[in-house]
Write a protein that holds these residues in place. Structure first.
Motif, PDB file in Angstrom:
ATOM      1  N   TYR A 151       0.808  -1.215   0.000  1.00 68.57           N
ATOM      2  CA  TYR A 151       0.000   0.000   0.000  1.00 68.57           C
ATOM      3  C   TYR A 151       0.842   1.266   0.000  1.00 68.57           C
ATOM      4  CZ  TYR A 151      -4.007  -2.926   0.882  1.00 68.57           C
ATOM      5  OH  TYR A 151      -4.968  -3.869   0.765  1.00 68.57           O
ATOM      6  N   LEU A 152       2.143   1.118   0.136  1.00 69.39           N
ATOM      7  CA  LEU A 152       2.994   2.314   0.188  1.00 69.39           C
ATOM      8  C   LEU A 152       3.140   2.899  -1.210  1.00 69.39           C
ATOM      9  CD1 LEU A 152       4.774   4.068   2.038  1.00 69.39           C
ATOM     10  CD2 LEU A 152       6.703   2.630   1.388  1.00 69.39           C
ATOM     11  N   LYS A 153       3.104   4.215  -1.270  1.00 70.06           N
ATOM     12  CA  LYS A 153       3.319   4.908  -2.539  1.00 70.06           C
ATOM     13  C   LYS A 153       4.661   4.463  -3.135  1.00 70.06           C
ATOM     14  CE  LYS A 153       3.775   9.568  -4.356  1.00 70.06           C
ATOM     15  NZ  LYS A 153       4.172  10.905  -3.972  1.00 70.06           N
ATOM     16  N   PRO A 169       2.700  -4.307  -6.981  1.00 66.99           N
ATOM     17  CA  PRO A 169       2.754  -5.735  -6.637  1.00 66.99           C
ATOM     18  C   PRO A 169       4.134  -6.357  -6.886  1.00 66.99           C
ATOM     19  CG  PRO A 169       0.913  -5.277  -8.127  1.00 66.99           C
ATOM     20  CD  PRO A 169       1.655  -4.003  -7.960  1.00 66.99           C
ATOM     21  N   ASN A 170       4.788  -5.965  -7.997  1.00 64.74           N
ATOM     22  CA  ASN A 170       6.101  -6.547  -8.291  1.00 64.74           C
ATOM     23  C   ASN A 170       7.127  -6.182  -7.237  1.00 64.74           C
ATOM     24  OD1 ASN A 170       5.311  -7.801 -10.565  1.00 64.74           O
ATOM     25  ND2 ASN A 170       5.943  -6.143 -11.949  1.00 64.74           N
ATOM     26  N   ARG A 171       7.171  -4.890  -6.953  1.00 64.47           N
ATOM     27  CA  ARG A 171       8.135  -4.438  -5.944  1.00 64.47           C
ATOM     28  C   ARG A 171       7.820  -5.041  -4.581  1.00 64.47           C
ATOM     29  NH1 ARG A 171       9.792   1.881  -7.111  1.00 64.47           N
ATOM     30  NH2 ARG A 171      11.198   1.386  -8.843  1.00 64.47           N
ATOM     31  N   ALA A 172       6.522  -5.145  -4.260  1.00 65.25           N
ATOM     32  CA  ALA A 172       6.151  -5.729  -2.971  1.00 65.25           C
ATOM     33  C   ALA A 172       6.694  -7.157  -2.873  1.00 65.25           C
ATOM     34  CB  ALA A 172       4.639  -5.724  -2.788  1.00 65.25           C
ATOM     35  N   ASP A 173       6.551  -7.910  -3.967  1.00 64.33           N
ATOM     36  CA  ASP A 173       7.062  -9.290  -3.959  1.00 64.33           C
ATOM     37  C   ASP A 173       8.563  -9.323  -3.758  1.00 64.33           C
ATOM     38  OD1 ASP A 173       4.659 -10.408  -4.211  1.00 64.33           O
ATOM     39  OD2 ASP A 173       4.801 -10.847  -6.363  1.00 64.33           O
ATOM     40  N   VAL A 176      15.968   4.250  -4.826  1.00 70.08           N
ATOM     41  CA  VAL A 176      14.560   3.851  -4.741  1.00 70.08           C
ATOM     42  C   VAL A 176      14.177   3.573  -3.287  1.00 70.08           C
ATOM     43  CG1 VAL A 176      12.898   2.063  -5.367  1.00 70.08           C
ATOM     44  CG2 VAL A 176      14.493   2.954  -7.088  1.00 70.08           C
ATOM     45  N   ILE A 177      15.037   2.852  -2.585  1.00 70.16           N
ATOM     46  CA  ILE A 177      14.744   2.549  -1.178  1.00 70.16           C
ATOM     47  C   ILE A 177      14.650   3.846  -0.372  1.00 70.16           C
ATOM     48  CG2 ILE A 177      15.581   1.416   0.916  1.00 70.16           C
ATOM     49  CD1 ILE A 177      14.952  -0.749  -0.914  1.00 70.16           C
ATOM     50  N   SER A 178      15.566   4.770  -0.638  1.00 69.70           N
ATOM     51  CA  SER A 178      15.523   6.042   0.082  1.00 69.70           C
ATOM     52  C   SER A 178      14.203   6.775  -0.172  1.00 69.70           C
ATOM     53  CB  SER A 178      16.681   6.946  -0.344  1.00 69.70           C
ATOM     54  OG  SER A 178      17.896   6.370   0.022  1.00 69.70           O
ATOM     55  N   LYS A 179      13.756   6.738  -1.406  1.00 70.35           N
ATOM     56  CA  LYS A 179      12.469   7.357  -1.759  1.00 70.35           C
ATOM     57  C   LYS A 179      11.337   6.709  -0.967  1.00 70.35           C
ATOM     58  CE  LYS A 179      12.443  10.676  -4.634  1.00 70.35           C
ATOM     59  NZ  LYS A 179      13.490  10.633  -5.687  1.00 70.35           N
ATOM     60  N   LEU A 180      11.354   5.381  -0.939  1.00 71.45           N
ATOM     61  CA  LEU A 180      10.299   4.667  -0.214  1.00 71.45           C
ATOM     62  C   LEU A 180      10.300   5.080   1.251  1.00 71.45           C
ATOM     63  CD1 LEU A 180      10.513   1.023  -1.654  1.00 71.45           C
ATOM     64  CD2 LEU A 180       9.027   2.909  -2.375  1.00 71.45           C
ATOM     65  N   MET A 181      11.488   5.276   1.767  1.00 75.53           N
ATOM     66  CA  MET A 181      11.602   5.658   3.171  1.00 75.53           C
ATOM     67  C   MET A 181      10.957   7.030   3.386  1.00 75.53           C
ATOM     68  SD  MET A 181      12.709   3.580   5.377  1.00 75.53           S
ATOM     69  CE  MET A 181      14.039   2.485   4.926  1.00 75.53           C
ATOM     70  N   HIS A 189       8.512   8.302   1.567  1.00 74.64           N
ATOM     71  CA  HIS A 189       7.058   8.097   1.500  1.00 74.64           C
ATOM     72  C   HIS A 189       6.543   7.521   2.815  1.00 74.64           C
ATOM     73  CE1 HIS A 189       7.269   9.166  -2.591  1.00 74.64           C
ATOM     74  NE2 HIS A 189       7.660   8.003  -3.078  1.00 74.64           N
ATOM     75  N   LEU A 190       7.303   6.582   3.344  1.00 76.44           N
ATOM     76  CA  LEU A 190       6.886   5.918   4.583  1.00 76.44           C
ATOM     77  C   LEU A 190       6.707   6.933   5.709  1.00 76.44           C
ATOM     78  CD1 LEU A 190       6.551   3.120   6.108  1.00 76.44           C
ATOM     79  CD2 LEU A 190       8.914   3.427   6.798  1.00 76.44           C
ATOM     80  N   PHE A 191       7.711   7.777   5.885  1.00 78.01           N
ATOM     81  CA  PHE A 191       7.614   8.754   6.967  1.00 78.01           C
ATOM     82  C   PHE A 191       6.495   9.759   6.696  1.00 78.01           C
ATOM     83  CE2 PHE A 191      10.848   8.204  10.242  1.00 78.01           C
ATOM     84  CZ  PHE A 191      11.584   7.157   9.699  1.00 78.01           C
ATOM     85  N   ALA A 192       6.261  10.057   5.411  1.00 74.95           N
ATOM     86  CA  ALA A 192       5.181  10.973   5.075  1.00 74.95           C
ATOM     87  C   ALA A 192       3.832  10.361   5.472  1.00 74.95           C
ATOM     88  CB  ALA A 192       5.214  11.285   3.585  1.00 74.95           C
ATOM     89  N   GLU A 193       3.702   9.037   5.306  1.00 82.63           N
ATOM     90  CA  GLU A 193       2.438   8.371   5.621  1.00 82.63           C
ATOM     91  C   GLU A 193       2.207   8.213   7.123  1.00 82.63           C
ATOM     92  OE1 GLU A 193       0.176   7.772   3.638  1.00 82.63           O
ATOM     93  OE2 GLU A 193       1.011   7.368   1.638  1.00 82.63           O
ATOM     94  N   ILE A 194       3.210   7.732   7.805  1.00 80.10           N
ATOM     95  CA  ILE A 194       2.967   7.337   9.197  1.00 80.10           C
ATOM     96  C   ILE A 194       3.377   8.387  10.211  1.00 80.10           C
ATOM     97  CG2 ILE A 194       3.086   4.856   8.747  1.00 80.10           C
ATOM     98  CD1 ILE A 194       5.933   4.863   9.726  1.00 80.10           C
ATOM     99  N   GLY A 195       4.030   9.439   9.756  1.00 79.72           N
ATOM    100  CA  GLY A 195       4.439  10.463  10.702  1.00 79.72           C
ATOM    101  C   GLY A 195       5.574   9.978  11.586  1.00 79.72           C
ATOM    102  N   THR A 196       5.783  10.626  12.680  1.00 81.04           N
ATOM    103  CA  THR A 196       6.955  10.291  13.485  1.00 81.04           C
ATOM    104  C   THR A 196       6.605  10.060  14.943  1.00 81.04           C
ATOM    105  OG1 THR A 196       7.359  12.617  13.847  1.00 81.04           O
ATOM    106  CG2 THR A 196       8.541  11.590  12.037  1.00 81.04           C
ATOM    107  N   SER A 197       5.341   9.736  15.206  1.00 86.42           N
ATOM    108  CA  SER A 197       4.979   9.543  16.613  1.00 86.42           C
ATOM    109  C   SER A 197       5.187   8.086  17.025  1.00 86.42           C
ATOM    110  CB  SER A 197       3.528   9.949  16.848  1.00 86.42           C
ATOM    111  OG  SER A 197       2.718   9.264  15.930  1.00 86.42           O
TER     112      SER A 197
END
Ligand code: ADP
Ligand code: MG
Length: 701
Positions: free
Chosen positions: A12-14, A18-22, A168-173, A175-183
């Motif tokens: 579900y992460l930006k 499906p390919n990358r998830a696998d 790419v991994i850095s980008k995902l990171m 996105h991850l912080f943008a989604e879940i915040g830092t609490s």
């Protein structure tokens, strides 16, 4: 309520389809947002500095350069093809090459547009080359947040091939912080945070992925390493406490006639202090009402056998039977012979059971074992067959435990209604740090002292071209009445080459040491057990002076008059194996020697192994070097252990962190064994979370 939480599937992460998830799942084990959050960089590089091509040094590590591509061509080679580009920055040109993912890379690259190039250069035929560089358009680079300290994440070849680069991994990171915040909630108790001046979980996670500066990065690393090791230790120690509380064991209350008579009349030597100490630890376990599950470590020749025997006699004194299992027939037979000899005059009935025990004897053993007439059974894995039933097994000892599989060891547990006490013995010293992690839930005893009067084995390294002088030396020693082992590597018993080496060696030694003056034994894995035994016996009786063997003699064999060990192709052996082999000599009163033969060309690791052997005979020091050379994953018994799949800590480099983490885990569980106290709420939540996917002790029996 945010749309996503840490348990959300990574798909579900930006930026993750499906390919990358696998791929993330199969290559890195990343399934959820939390997994990605805890996927830590393994290093960082300074990206504030740009090099010029004309400044490049031959030893330049990873560098970044700004410049443009001027040519791009595919070059056919023997297998497949490679993509070659010319890159220039005005001060010079260099070459870029790709061997994989060529089609995709070729399509995505643009000529004559400024790029930021990042990678490791090599100097070849007058030109600097960079293979599989990371490239980013300068315009994008300027926009990106990643400046200063850039994290580099662990990767795999497959990920690189599929275009999942570090960027790419850095980008995902991001996105991850943008989604879940830092609490992020805190996981360590306040007292520990205070004591070690750790930064909060939130700060640590932020800075490990997006370091603001070196100081904060260092703090983030310190905290996360501690945390990782702390929760592993918490699990191991809790498991040990639960086992002690839940797994009841037979209580051996007394020390009786068997033990006392033996101690008074038969013990051939004074026990060393280390042996006494270990025996005390074992006795305490045996009368504790809980099942003993103890690892006894002691270097070769430290005298584990007598400790085993004395422990078995305690079992007998309490009306129980005992068993001793060894990995090879030779070793089991030797245990049987020496224990029978030691017990002379004591009414203990001991028998030997191996693969070559005849049907009639076997039947008798089965009967006497079930009736309880037989006190001690010694043998190979034949002992754990289902047919073998004990009347009342109270103690099972497993020698050279690393030679046995987990299931084999755990079968011993089922040989009585309550599991018998278990003592596993090993001569392969495990560095303390590793033992704490891998065997953290076992009790460990160490015999750290050799019996008195042992002379250190003199060890030398000789090249094959010095063979004649080595032979001359062997003749002198044989003339003094000594016996000699010559050992050949047989890493894989079916390897024809190894076998040929052994036979060639046998021929050349037979020529050099002719009959009747010299008699030679040979033992190798292709021989029938009875032939092996026959040859062994000839050597033990002194009828032969030279024993040519493959590594089958590695474990346990004890022939005090054999005082010289020649190891052929020593560079092909691992350190612990060399140490085990050397342990076969130095068992008698005479000065012993170990000669390591090798070819002249040696890898740097092989040089380190051989020089370590020459300079020390301390098994623990050797184990430390081995650990450094091979990494913890390759040490015996650690493979199956998820304990070593550490995300950020390093068993070797962070040994001191491990020590304090273990200490804190112990004291926390001492005051709050079930993690009920309010101040440990954090810890409990995180503990339950980590232990959910922890198969980390599945291997321990
Ligand atoms: P390992 O720990 O390698 O199994 P062993 O039990 O085979 O070692 O002992 C090696 C040798 O040392 C044996 O010959 C044994 O009799 C002897 N030994 C063991 N303990 C002592 C001691 N306390 N004093 C003198 N000799 C001992
Ligand atoms: Mg032994």
């Amino acid at each position: 309520m945010p749309a996503y939480n840490l348990h959300t599937s990574i798909s579900y992460l930006k930026g993750v389809g499906p390919n990358r998830a696998d791929l993330l799942k199969s290559e890195l084990g990343i399934r959820t947002f939390a997994d990605l959050l805890h996927f830590f960089p393994n290093r960082y590089i300074d990206r504030t500095h740009f090099f010029k091509i004309n400044e490049l040094q031959h030893n330049t590590a990873e560098i970044q350069i700004i410049g443009t591509l001027t040519h791009l061509k595919t070059v056919k080679q023997k297998r497949g093809s490679r993509l070659v580009a010319t890159f220039t920055d005005g001060t010079g040109t260099m070459e870029l090459v790709w061997f994989r993912g060529i089609k995709w890379i070729k399509e995505s690259l643009k000529l004559n547009v400024p790029y930021v190039l990042f990678g490791r250069t090599t100097f070849y035929k007058g030109l600097f080359t960079m293979a599989h560089p990371e490239m980013e358009l300068l315009s994008n680079y300027k926009k990106s947040l990643q400046k200063g300290m850039q994290p580099i994440y662990p990767s795999t070849e497959k990920l690189t091939n599929k275009g999942i680069s570090n960027r790419v991994i850095s980008k995902l990171m991001q996105h991850l912080f943008a989604e879940i915040g830092t609490s992020f909630s805190e996981t360590l108790p306040a007292s520990i945070l205070r004591k070690y001046a750790f930064i909060t979980k939130k700060e640590a996670l932020l800075n490990i992925h997006f370091p603001q500066n070196q100081a904060l990065l260092t703090k983030a690393q310190a905290r996360l390493k501690f945390e990782e090791l702390f929760f592993i230790q918490l699990q191991l120690i809790r498991k040990k406490l639960i086992r002690k509380a839940k797994i009841k064991g037979f209580c051996f209350e007394k020390v009786g006639d068997f033990f006392n008579d033996f101690y008074k009349n038969n013990l051939p030597f004074e026990l060393t202090n280390a042996q006494k100490k270990v025996l005390k630890e074992i006795r305490k376990d045996l009368r504790s009402n809980a099942q003993m599950n103890r690892l006894l470590q002691g270097d070769v020749g430290s005298g584990k056998t007598i400790v085993a025997l004395l422990s078995m006699l305690i079992a007998l004194d309490n009306g129980f039977q005992a068993a001793l299992m060894a990995p090879t027939e030779i070793l089991a037979t030797q245990h049987f012979n020496s224990i029978t000899a030691l017990l002379k005059g004591i009414p203990v009935k001991v028998k030997l059971l191996t693969g070559s025990t005849g049907a009639k004897d076997r039947k008798a053993i089965h009967q006497e074992l079930e009736s309880g007439e037989l006190h001690i059974l010694i043998g190979t894995h034949a002992l754990i067959e289902d047919k073998v039933k004990f009347h009342n097994l109270g103690l099972a000892i497993i020698d050279e435990q690393h030679r046995f599989g987990v299931e084999q060891r755990s079968k011993m547990w089922l040989k009585n209604t309550l599991p018998p006490h278990i003592l596993v013995m090993t001569a392969t010293p495990i560095p303390r740090t590793l033992a704490m992690s891998v065997y953290g839930d076992l009790d460990i005893s160490v015999i750290d002292e050799l019996p008195p009067g042992r002379k250190e084995v003199i060890t030398a390294h000789r090249f094959d071209k010095n063979r004649l002088s080595v032979f001359k030396f062997l003749k002198e020693e044989i003339a003094k009445g000594r016996q000699v082992y010559v050992v050949y590597p047989l890493i894989n018993e079916s390897e024809k080459m190894d076998y040929k080496d052994l036979m060639d060696g046998y021929d050349s030694i037979s020529r050099e040491f002719p009959k009747p003056e010299y008699q030679i034994s040979i033992v190798h894995g292709k021989m029938k057990p009875e032939d092996k035994e026959f040859e062994m016996q000839r050597f033990i009786k002194g009828e032969t002076q030279i024993m040519i063997a493959t590594t089958v003699i590695e474990v346990g064999v004890n022939i005090p008059n054999a005082s010289v060990m020649v190891i052929e192709s020593a560079e092909r052996f691992g350190l612990s194996q060399l140490h085990q082999l050397r342990g076969r000599v130095g068992r008698g009163a005479e000065q012993s020697y170990c000669i390591l033969m090798s070819s002249f060309k040696l890898s740097s690791d092989a040089k380190t192994r051989l020089s370590t052997m020459v300079t020390t005979s301390d098994g623990f020091k050797i184990a430390e070097v081995d650990l450094k050379l091979r990494g913890p994953g390759n040490l015996m018994g650690t493979q199956q252990s998820g304990v070593l799949n550490l995300r950020i800590a390093d068993i070797i480099k962070d040994a001191h962190v491990l020590k304090s983490a273990r200490g804190e885990a112990i004291s926390l569980l001492r005051t709050d064994p079930t993690l009920q106290l309010p101040e440990n709420r954090n810890v409990k939540i995180a503990y339950l979370e980590t232990s959910k996917n922890a198969s980390i002790w599945a291997h321990i029996s």
